[in-house]
Design an enzyme around this catalytic site. Structure first.
Site, PDB file in Angstrom:
ATOM      1  N   ASP A  40       0.762  -1.127  -0.177  1.00  0.00           N
ATOM      2  CA  ASP A  40      -0.119   0.099  -0.139  1.00  0.00           C
ATOM      3  C   ASP A  40       0.940   1.243   0.016  1.00  0.00           C
ATOM      4  O   ASP A  40       0.328   2.402   0.387  1.00  0.00           O
ATOM      5  CB  ASP A  40      -0.922  -0.146   1.090  1.00  0.00           C
ATOM      6  CG  ASP A  40      -0.413   0.311   2.399  1.00  0.00           C
ATOM      7  OD1 ASP A  40       0.842  -0.457   2.751  1.00  0.00           O
ATOM      8  OD2 ASP A  40      -0.910   1.287   3.180  1.00  0.00           O
ATOM      9  N   GLU A  41       1.991   1.184  -0.538  1.00  0.00           N
ATOM     10  CA  GLU A  41       3.005   2.189  -0.194  1.00  0.00           C
ATOM     11  C   GLU A  41       4.097   2.391  -1.401  1.00  0.00           C
ATOM     12  O   GLU A  41       4.533   1.166  -1.800  1.00  0.00           O
ATOM     13  CB  GLU A  41       3.580   2.067   1.310  1.00  0.00           C
ATOM     14  CG  GLU A  41       4.146   3.009   1.692  1.00  0.00           C
ATOM     15  CD  GLU A  41       4.868   2.771   3.065  1.00  0.00           C
ATOM     16  OE1 GLU A  41       6.021   3.511   3.442  1.00  0.00           O
ATOM     17  OE2 GLU A  41       4.742   1.707   3.650  1.00  0.00           O
TER      18      GLU A  41
END
Ligand SMILES: [Mg+2]
Length: 412
Positions: free
Chosen positions: A123-124
């Site tokens: 998610d990054e």
């Protein structure tokens, strides 16, 4: 948590007067409470409630939404303890298949802005958008657009940090969470960095933080002002040198892209939900053309073709078909896409998004790929279109069916 709030937070952006063009522009994007956000997105009845994602009563909290965090619940905490802190909270098990699906979609959004995408986790990611500024605008404009795209397409929020380096960009996104955007201009780096606690420095874990605190160093500024030699004596040569540089905001690490070519896809979120099958098929055609053009750019062929259909309530259906022979033809791929969509029989349902994904990519057409004359004709025609686009720009050649819709671009 609507888009309005998303955009209002942009006002937190730092102002600066310097010339950004001489600096790199690094963007760090981090989804807010990723697992919990995906769960809320998939089940709207969960929205607004304290929500915890955790594996069983004896497991640990993997993710807690911001409502749950108000009760002190944090990731890595035992689920049992979280249940005692907020007995009314809703606890759901993780769904890792969904997280990687959403992650793939997000990484593909990033890839639309720059090829220099370095994922740090599901998610990054870091994005180096230095080279994209001339076409896509300032770092802040690019960051705002990324946030908008992620929200519109995936229904979850993210926070974005923008700075001349990875280190400062990541600190900035952490600083404006949740659902924020923070740009740290070159001349604001030390003002932003120096008041932060030593734990903000990359590589400072609890143990090093303790050592630094024993030396009376509480803030990054304290570390910066300590003579370098003293710092090296205290924590060793390599760590001492690194922390000294970081404390002055100096970080020259490059964004290192990872291969994101496991599949190629194109998706479109509609400005208004669509329910007209003809318009939907036209959209599928456009996306198939876009995805296969990228495939041909890379000299790849796809064996599997899949479609995604998202309804107005965010329910999502995926369907795919694997071909006996890999293809890079829009015409061939669209025949499959059309069949997959038609087989769903979703007449008059309101759609929010459709997408086409080409998977199972191979780098060469197999020798035994004997195509009929008609198919070969299509492939040659599509290659000619690619060449014309490359020479005259993306909008120069459009298939007949799309011409009437003049504001509709083939590639955004
Ligand atoms: Mg996150």
């Amino acid at each position: 948590m609507g888009l309005a709030r998303c955009l209002r937070k942009v006002e937190r952006t730092e102002k600066y007067a310097g010339d950004m063009s001489t600096y790199a522009t690094i963007v760090h994007v981090d989804m807010d409470a990723f697992y919990a956000s995906v769960a809320e997105r998939d089940d709207p009845t969960l929205r607004g409630k304290a929500l915890v994602v955790g594996a069983g009563a004896r497991g640990v909290v993997l993710s807690a939404n911001y409502e749950a965090r108000k009760f002190g619940i944090r990731a890595a905490m035992p689920v049992g303890r979280a249940q005692r802190m907020a007995p009314h909270a809703i606890f759901v098990p993780p769904n890792h298949a969904r997280y990687s699906e959403v992650s793939d979609a997000i990484m593909k959004i990033f890839a639309d802005f720059t090829p220099l995408v370095e994922p740090l986790s599901l998610d990054e990611a870091f994005l180096d958008v230095t080279g994209a500024r001339r076409l896509l605008g300032t770092g802040r404009e690019i960051g705002t657009e990324i946030r908008k795209r992620v929200f519109e397409q995936e229904g979850i929020t993210c926070s974005v940090g923008i700075a001349p380096s990875k280190f400062i960009a990541k600190l900035a996104s952490g600083h404006c969470k949740p659902n924020g955007l923070l740009e740290i201009a070159p001349d604001r780096i030390l003002t932003f960095l120096h008041p932060l606690p030593v734990s903000a420095l990359w590589g400072v874990g609890p143990k090093t933080a303790e050592t630094l605190e024993q030396l009376g160093l509480r803030t990054v500024e304290d570390v910066a002002n300590l003579p370098r030699a003293t710092l090296i004596r205290a924590i060793g040569q390599a760590a001492g040198e690194t922390l000294h540089e970081l404390a002055w905001g100096r970080d020259f690490r490059d964004v290192t892209p990872e291969d994101v070519d496991k599949s190629i896809s194109a998706a479109e979120t509609f400005a208004h939900d669509l329910d007209n099958p003809e318009e939907i098929l036209q959209e599928f055609l456009r996306l198939t053309q876009k995805a296969t053009a990228r495939l041909r750019d890379k000299g790849l062929f796809a064996k599997t073709i899949s479609i995604k259909v998202r309804f107005a309530d965010f329910t999502t259906i995926n369907r795919s078909k694997t071909l006996p022979l890999a293809t890079d033809s829009a015409h061939e791929a669209y025949e499959v896409v059309k069949d997959l969509y038609t087989a769903l029989r979703i007449e008059r349902a309101r759609l929010r998004l459709v997408g086409v994904s080409l998977e199972n990519l191979v780098s060469a057409a197999p020798e035994q790929m004997v195509l009929g004359a008609r198919d070969k004709g299509w492939r040659d025609a599509e290659r000619a279109i690619d060449r014309a686009r490359a020479r005259f720009g993306r909008l120069s050649v459009r298939p007949g069916r799309l011409i009437e819709n003049s504001e509709d671009e083939i590639d955004e």
